[in-house]
Design a protein around this motif. Structure first.
Motif, short mmCIF file in Angstrom:
data_model
loop_
_atom_site.label_atom_id
_atom_site.label_comp_id
_atom_site.label_asym_id
_atom_site.label_seq_id
_atom_site.Cartn_x
_atom_site.Cartn_y
_atom_site.Cartn_z
N TYR A 105 4.40 6.17 1.97
CA TYR A 105 4.56 7.50 2.56
C TYR A 105 5.43 8.40 1.68
O TYR A 105 5.10 9.57 1.44
N SER A 159 -2.82 5.34 7.94
CA SER A 159 -1.98 4.16 8.12
C SER A 159 -1.25 3.83 6.81
O SER A 159 -1.56 4.40 5.75
N GLY A 160 -0.30 2.89 6.88
CA GLY A 160 0.43 2.50 5.68
C GLY A 160 -0.49 1.92 4.62
O GLY A 160 -0.35 2.23 3.43
N GLN A 162 -3.71 2.54 4.24
CA GLN A 162 -4.54 3.62 3.69
C GLN A 162 -3.75 4.48 2.72
O GLN A 162 -4.27 4.90 1.68
N CYS A 163 -2.47 4.74 3.05
CA CYS A 163 -1.64 5.52 2.12
C CYS A 163 -1.44 4.77 0.81
O CYS A 163 -1.45 5.38 -0.27
N ASP A 189 1.95 -4.59 6.68
CA ASP A 189 1.68 -5.78 7.47
C ASP A 189 0.99 -6.83 6.62
O ASP A 189 0.34 -6.52 5.61
N ILE A 192 -2.68 -6.33 5.91
CA ILE A 192 -2.91 -5.22 4.98
C ILE A 192 -2.47 -5.63 3.57
O ILE A 192 -3.10 -5.26 2.58
#
Length: 336
Positions: A105, A159-160, A162-163, A189, A192
């Motif tokens: 982010y 989401s994290g 995707q970022c 996570d 991910i």
């Protein structure tokens, strides 16, 4: 040495230090974040750089990409001197390398759409423009597992994972030969993390990327990396092929890290004590081997004199005086 015979990246005796204030009336002291580190990465290789927090991994990664000014030592990229080198050589490094940061982010501009951030890189570095710009942005998004429709999304809408994929797409827009990935899955996570690791492995095979993967999670490094370097208090204490490092560590610190890798078998007993206390302050580094205050195998000779130099054994290197006459220190396994 000609550029054609040089490794892609060569780091020689690199040191980075930061001044810290001791309060009014006291002289400033130095934090030696990186101490005389040497490293060679060939084209297409994947190196894991591991160690506890504060060991100097991130500082080394930033110094390699000329984002931190070294106190001494040299960095060469494709045979060209970067530290103190010509501006054209530093510009070449910028065009052919990229960095992926830990927090997906904070590494993306929150006021800019994902597509605009990638397009900016393409324009600035002359990789695409005009009518081909949108097509290239969409191609990069698809390459990292995102959809072209997500080009208009801003980071807060993703989401994290995707970022982080978007950050990887932005890095790939440079068409780099080397990527420094600094704890790039630590904030994600576990499920991910696995997706991002699989993506990096796929991109390495498809694009021939060289990768310096900075992490404290050895289970991730074992899956992804060909070679491993272990850092402790700013120094590399062991390096070599990943399989050898994990199966047969030659330094007590490496053995402790390997033994601490979690096992999914609930019947496996916990390892015995391999690591004592916390790392010393980098402002006040112990004499002798810097690991000796925590080492359960430390000898009196480990507590004085200069730190042990890296010793070579085939394609392995380790900085330890133990077991000089045998095959080295065997890892203490969960079943021992």
């Amino acid at each position: 040495m000609s550029a054609s015979s040089a490794p892609l990246l060569e780091v020689e005796d690199l040191s980075v230090a930061f001044p810290v204030s001791q309060g009014l009336g006291f002289r400033r002291r130095l934090v030696h974040a990186v101490n005389e580190v040497s490293l060679r990465i060939e084209a297409g290789q994947t190196w894991g750089l591991v160690g506890e927090s504060g060991s100097g991994k991130s500082t080394l990664g930033r110094a390699i990409l000329n984002l931190e000014k070294p106190r001494s030592g040299r960095v060469r990229f494709d045979g060209r001197l970067i530290t103190g080198g010509q501006a054209a050589d530093v510009a070449m490094l910028r065009r052919q390398t990229a960095m992926i940061f830990q927090d997906p982010y904070s590494s993306l501009n929150p006021r800019q759409s994902i597509g605009d951030g990638i397009a900016e890189v393409l324009r600035v570095h002359g990789k695409a423009g005009g009518t081909g710009l949108t097509a290239r942005v969409n191609e990069l998004l698809v390459l990292v597992g995102l959809s072209p429709e997500q080009a208009t999304s801003r980071p807060h809408a993703l989401s994290g994972g995707q970022c982080q994929r978007a950050a990887i797409a932005r890095a790939l827009a440079m068409e780099p030969r080397l990527i420094v990935a600094d704890e790039c899955v630590a904030a994600l996570d576990v499920s991910i993390q696995a997706q991002i690791i699989n993506l990096l492995m796929d991109l390495r095979e498809r694009m021939g990327l060289a990768l310096l993967f900075i992490a404290h999670d050895l289970s991730v490094v074992r899956r992804l990396c060909d070679q491993v370097a272990v850092m402790y208090l700013g120094r590399i204490v062991e390096s070599g092929p990943a399989r050898d490092i994990f199966d047969h560590p030659l330094h007590p610190y490496t053995a402790a890290l390997v033994a601490a890798i979690p096992e999914i078998d609930p019947d496996m007993p916990l390892p015995g004590e391999l690591l004592r206390g916390e790392p010393p302050s980098p402002v006040s580094v112990p004499e002798g081997c810097t690991f000796h205050p925590r080492c359960i195998q430390a000898r009196p000779s480990c507590r004085q004199g200069p730190p042990p130099a890296l010793r070579r054994r085939g394609d392995r290197a380790f900085a330890c005086v133990l077991h000089e006459g045998d095959d080295g220190i065997h890892p203490v396994t969960k079943g021992a």
